[in-house]
Design a protein around this motif. Sequence first.
Motif, PDB file in Angstrom:
ATOM      1  N   ARG A 125     -50.217 -55.865 109.564  1.00  0.00           N
ATOM      2  CA  ARG A 125     -50.087 -57.302 109.333  1.00  0.00           C
ATOM      3  C   ARG A 125     -48.831 -57.572 108.501  1.00  0.00           C
ATOM      4  O   ARG A 125     -48.555 -56.872 107.520  1.00  0.00           O
ATOM      5  N   VAL A 126     -48.082 -58.587 108.908  1.00  0.00           N
ATOM      6  CA  VAL A 126     -46.889 -58.982 108.163  1.00  0.00           C
ATOM      7  C   VAL A 126     -47.335 -59.741 106.911  1.00  0.00           C
ATOM      8  O   VAL A 126     -48.023 -60.762 107.007  1.00  0.00           O
ATOM      9  N   VAL A 127     -46.941 -59.241 105.746  1.00  0.00           N
ATOM     10  CA  VAL A 127     -47.271 -59.900 104.487  1.00  0.00           C
ATOM     11  C   VAL A 127     -46.046 -60.623 103.920  1.00  0.00           C
ATOM     12  O   VAL A 127     -46.170 -61.694 103.324  1.00  0.00           O
ATOM     13  N   GLY A 128     -44.866 -60.037 104.116  1.00  0.00           N
ATOM     14  CA  GLY A 128     -43.642 -60.672 103.639  1.00  0.00           C
ATOM     15  C   GLY A 128     -42.536 -60.580 104.675  1.00  0.00           C
ATOM     16  O   GLY A 128     -42.422 -59.570 105.380  1.00  0.00           O
ATOM     17  N   ILE A 129     -41.751 -61.637 104.786  1.00  0.00           N
ATOM     18  CA  ILE A 129     -40.610 -61.654 105.709  1.00  0.00           C
ATOM     19  C   ILE A 129     -39.316 -61.630 104.900  1.00  0.00           C
ATOM     20  O   ILE A 129     -39.340 -61.658 103.661  1.00  0.00           O
ATOM     21  N   GLY A 130     -38.189 -61.579 105.594  1.00  0.00           N
ATOM     22  CA  GLY A 130     -36.895 -61.471 104.923  1.00  0.00           C
ATOM     23  C   GLY A 130     -36.675 -62.528 103.842  1.00  0.00           C
ATOM     24  O   GLY A 130     -36.845 -63.723 104.098  1.00  0.00           O
ATOM     25  N   GLY A 131     -36.320 -62.076 102.633  1.00  0.00           N
ATOM     26  CA  GLY A 131     -36.087 -62.974 101.509  1.00  0.00           C
ATOM     27  C   GLY A 131     -37.287 -63.145 100.601  1.00  0.00           C
ATOM     28  O   GLY A 131     -37.147 -63.596  99.452  1.00  0.00           O
ATOM     29  N   ASP A 132     -38.496 -62.812 101.070  1.00  0.00           N
ATOM     30  CA  ASP A 132     -39.711 -62.980 100.261  1.00  0.00           C
ATOM     31  C   ASP A 132     -39.765 -61.953  99.131  1.00  0.00           C
ATOM     32  O   ASP A 132     -39.338 -60.802  99.290  1.00  0.00           O
ATOM     33  N   ARG A 133     -40.335 -62.393  98.019  1.00  0.00           N
ATOM     34  CA  ARG A 133     -40.647 -61.470  96.931  1.00  0.00           C
ATOM     35  C   ARG A 133     -42.144 -61.191  96.979  1.00  0.00           C
ATOM     36  O   ARG A 133     -42.964 -62.106  96.850  1.00  0.00           O
ATOM     37  N   VAL A 134     -42.496 -59.945  97.192  1.00  0.00           N
ATOM     38  CA  VAL A 134     -43.894 -59.539  97.298  1.00  0.00           C
ATOM     39  C   VAL A 134     -44.221 -58.651  96.105  1.00  0.00           C
ATOM     40  O   VAL A 134     -43.525 -57.652  95.852  1.00  0.00           O
TER      41      VAL A 134
END
Length: 265
Positions: A146-155
């Motif tokens: 599952r995608v939790v973060g995409i480009g640029g996101d801070r996780v």
Amino acid sequence: MDTDEQLSERDRSAAPPEGWRTRSRSVRSGPGSRPRFPGRGPWRRAGVLVALSVAGVSLLSACVVQPFLIPSGSMEPTLRTGDRVLVNKLAYGFGNEPGRGDVVVFDGTGSFVHDGRSGGVLTGLLREAAAAVGLAEPDGTDYVKRVVGIGGDRVTCCDERGRIKVNGVALDEDYLLPGDSPSQVPFDIVVPLGRLWVMGDHRSDSRDSRDHLGEPGGGTVPVGRVIGRADWIGWPARHWTSLTVPEGFARVPDAPADGRGGGHG
């Protein structure tokens, strides 16, 4: 008037010579003729239909929708071992990219796997052909997460309640396996542009982005390696359902335009 004797003589003279049928048959079955074999036509037609069907399924699998056999429990309870999901290979065409909450199938070569594919060429081709129609486990380099973060996101992991945060917003991950915590591994990463942070729903039994934090790319997966989005569970029949994005992801704001990710909030 003809007498009976004249009629019988005329009949005998009109009759074909002895052996005529045999010679005629031998001429028809000579070198220039095509011998007919019972059942040859139907078998040939059946073979053509089978070949066309296989070609059609292969084309559909390569370009539109591909069955994918779930090989492990890393996505439970959403996907169970042995489930066959239908992967939409057109989901990210025409400028679309994976979004937060999507379940994606991707090739982990260069991110999760660095040794390349194993086995011979023939073995690989046979496996790919069987996997393309959901009859065999996918290649060892293919994953579903599952995608939790995409480009640029801070996780980040985790807040005081043990929740993962994306761009400062805590996720209520009600899709996780009951009893699992969001993560036992702390991390704080800004996802590079053009890449994805992915995790399994069974967090205690999933080898995902967390396991590759110290490697090039920091555990993230290039968008270009995504094969497609898992949209439906097609088999077994008792698991039939569509896969939707959990509501919690709708509250996550976009990352700042500078690409440095959101704050802790």
